[in-house]
Design a protein around this motif. Sequence first.
Motif, PDB file in Angstrom:
ATOM      1  N   GLY A  33       7.509   5.929   6.082  1.00 60.15           N
ATOM      2  CA  GLY A  33       7.459   5.621   7.500  1.00 60.15           C
ATOM      3  C   GLY A  33       6.716   4.337   7.848  1.00 60.15           C
ATOM      4  O   GLY A  33       6.477   4.048   9.011  1.00 60.15           O
ATOM      5  N   ARG A  34       6.334   3.555   6.865  1.00 56.39           N
ATOM      6  CA  ARG A  34       5.595   2.309   7.100  1.00 56.39           C
ATOM      7  C   ARG A  34       6.595   1.176   7.339  1.00 56.39           C
ATOM      8  O   ARG A  34       7.522   0.995   6.564  1.00 56.39           O
ATOM      9  N   ALA A  35       6.369   0.387   8.398  1.00 58.92           N
ATOM     10  CA  ALA A  35       7.261  -0.719   8.724  1.00 58.92           C
ATOM     11  C   ALA A  35       7.195  -1.815   7.659  1.00 58.92           C
ATOM     12  O   ALA A  35       8.221  -2.344   7.241  1.00 58.92           O
ATOM     13  N   THR A  36       5.991  -2.164   7.217  1.00 58.34           N
ATOM     14  CA  THR A  36       5.811  -3.163   6.172  1.00 58.34           C
ATOM     15  C   THR A  36       5.285  -2.453   4.935  1.00 58.34           C
ATOM     16  O   THR A  36       4.132  -2.019   4.917  1.00 58.34           O
ATOM     17  N   PRO A  37       6.119  -2.311   3.909  1.00 56.64           N
ATOM     18  CA  PRO A  37       5.690  -1.562   2.726  1.00 56.64           C
ATOM     19  C   PRO A  37       4.528  -2.232   1.987  1.00 56.64           C
ATOM     20  O   PRO A  37       4.429  -3.448   1.935  1.00 56.64           O
ATOM     21  N   LEU A  38       3.680  -1.385   1.417  1.00 61.50           N
ATOM     22  CA  LEU A  38       2.596  -1.856   0.563  1.00 61.50           C
ATOM     23  C   LEU A  38       3.166  -2.137  -0.819  1.00 61.50           C
ATOM     24  O   LEU A  38       4.241  -1.642  -1.166  1.00 61.50           O
ATOM     25  N   ILE A  39       2.436  -2.909  -1.616  1.00 62.68           N
ATOM     26  CA  ILE A  39       2.812  -3.097  -3.011  1.00 62.68           C
ATOM     27  C   ILE A  39       1.769  -2.399  -3.877  1.00 62.68           C
ATOM     28  O   ILE A  39       0.658  -2.114  -3.418  1.00 62.68           O
ATOM     29  N   SER A  40       2.114  -2.139  -5.119  1.00 70.70           N
ATOM     30  CA  SER A  40       1.232  -1.355  -5.981  1.00 70.70           C
ATOM     31  C   SER A  40      -0.138  -2.009  -6.177  1.00 70.70           C
ATOM     32  O   SER A  40      -1.142  -1.312  -6.273  1.00 70.70           O
ATOM     33  N   ASP A  41      -0.199  -3.342  -6.225  1.00 72.87           N
ATOM     34  CA  ASP A  41      -1.500  -4.017  -6.386  1.00 72.87           C
ATOM     35  C   ASP A  41      -2.448  -3.711  -5.232  1.00 72.87           C
ATOM     36  O   ASP A  41      -3.650  -3.549  -5.436  1.00 72.87           O
ATOM     37  N   GLN A  42      -1.924  -3.627  -4.019  1.00 74.53           N
ATOM     38  CA  GLN A  42      -2.763  -3.309  -2.857  1.00 74.53           C
ATOM     39  C   GLN A  42      -3.351  -1.912  -2.988  1.00 74.53           C
ATOM     40  O   GLN A  42      -4.537  -1.701  -2.741  1.00 74.53           O
ATOM     41  N   VAL A  43      -2.509  -0.972  -3.367  1.00 74.46           N
ATOM     42  CA  VAL A  43      -2.963   0.419  -3.494  1.00 74.46           C
ATOM     43  C   VAL A  43      -3.951   0.542  -4.650  1.00 74.46           C
ATOM     44  O   VAL A  43      -4.988   1.196  -4.531  1.00 74.46           O
ATOM     45  N   TYR A  44      -3.663  -0.119  -5.768  1.00 74.01           N
ATOM     46  CA  TYR A  44      -4.556  -0.077  -6.926  1.00 74.01           C
ATOM     47  C   TYR A  44      -5.928  -0.642  -6.563  1.00 74.01           C
ATOM     48  O   TYR A  44      -6.958  -0.058  -6.883  1.00 74.01           O
TER      49      TYR A  44
END
Length: 87
Positions: A33-44
């Motif tokens: 449901g996020r308009a601008t998806p996160l990338i794995s580096d951000q989450v990490y």
Amino acid sequence: MPATPLTTEVLAALRRIGCPVTTTDLLRLLNRGRATPLISDQVYRAADALRVRGSVRSLRTTANKRIRYWEYVAESPACTCRAQDTS
């Protein structure tokens, strides 16, 4: 170090999930449901910042040390998933 909106979101997600999850699984959950998806580096990076603060634990399995799991740190029963704490 102050919490960022993303670290707050990651911590809340890990608390809700209640068991160890990979960065990829956490990414998928956070991108729903996020308009601008996160990338794995951000989450990490957000999860690792929480690990440094002691809010989250980093785990790896003995079968595949390349895969990292994240777990919310709380007073709860011990994990039985055969993952090892790498904090």
